[in-house]
Design a protein around this motif. Structure first.
Motif, short mmCIF file in Angstrom:
data_model
loop_
_atom_site.label_atom_id
_atom_site.label_comp_id
_atom_site.label_asym_id
_atom_site.label_seq_id
_atom_site.Cartn_x
_atom_site.Cartn_y
_atom_site.Cartn_z
N LEU A 60 0.78 -1.26 -0.09
CA LEU A 60 0.14 -0.03 0.09
C LEU A 60 0.74 1.22 -0.05
O LEU A 60 1.63 1.50 1.04
CB LEU A 60 -1.19 0.08 1.29
N ASP A 61 0.57 2.05 -1.06
CA ASP A 61 1.42 3.29 -1.19
C ASP A 61 0.62 4.46 -1.85
O ASP A 61 0.43 4.13 -3.09
CB ASP A 61 2.84 3.12 -1.91
N PHE A 62 0.36 5.38 -1.18
CA PHE A 62 -0.84 6.27 -1.70
C PHE A 62 0.06 7.15 -2.72
O PHE A 62 -0.75 7.93 -3.41
CB PHE A 62 -1.10 7.20 -0.61
N ASP A 67 -2.52 3.13 -6.22
CA ASP A 67 -3.48 3.94 -5.53
C ASP A 67 -4.43 4.55 -6.49
O ASP A 67 -5.55 4.83 -6.09
CB ASP A 67 -2.76 4.92 -4.73
N ARG A 102 -7.64 -4.35 1.17
CA ARG A 102 -6.39 -3.75 1.66
C ARG A 102 -6.15 -4.45 2.92
O ARG A 102 -7.43 -4.82 3.75
CB ARG A 102 -6.70 -2.31 1.71
#
Length: 129
Positions: A60-62, A67, A102
């Motif tokens: 998870l990486d905005f 994303d 997620r």
């Protein structure tokens, strides 16, 4: 010999590389029809409609392209199992994003799994020129 660590996954147009991919999978399937006539000793079978489904797990990486992927998106997809070197094989197709899950844990890196199926067409196999 392919090495998974060299794999690359692209989505979108223009294509964007998904970062921190942990794994991916593709499952190709086809419906079958079988029949036989009087006097036959075995049935004859053939395929009709084909499809593929799959998923890609990423950290998870905005700030990553992953994303920007949303449920309902129709996107081009390219999977390079062993990297993009000349002569390497790859898969491509147009996908419909069917779900995103997620997860996170106190002793791990939060991740997202992008689930998809073909939007139209089949999964193609190619070779990097």
């Amino acid at each position: 010999m392919l090495k998974g660590k060299d794999g690359i996954v692209y989505v979108d147009n223009p294509k964007e590389r998904l970062g921190s991919v942990q794994n991916w999978n593709i499952d190709e399937q086809a419906d079958t029809v079988a029949g036989w006539g009087m006097g036959d000793t075995s049935e004859t079978a053939f395929t009709t409609i084909s499809r593929f489904t799959g998923s890609a797990e990423v950290y998870l990486d905005f700030a990553d392209a992953s994303d920007d992927v949303s449920v309902g998106d129709v996107l081009p997809l390219e999977l390079y199992p062993g990297g993009e070197t000349t002569g390497s094989g790859y898969f491509s197709g147009t996908i419909l994003v069917t779900g995103i899950s997620r997860s996170g844990a106190k002793d791990g890196i939060p991740s997202a799994t992008i689930n998809f199926r073909n939007s139209s067409g089949v999964l193609s196999k190619g070779t990097v020129a």
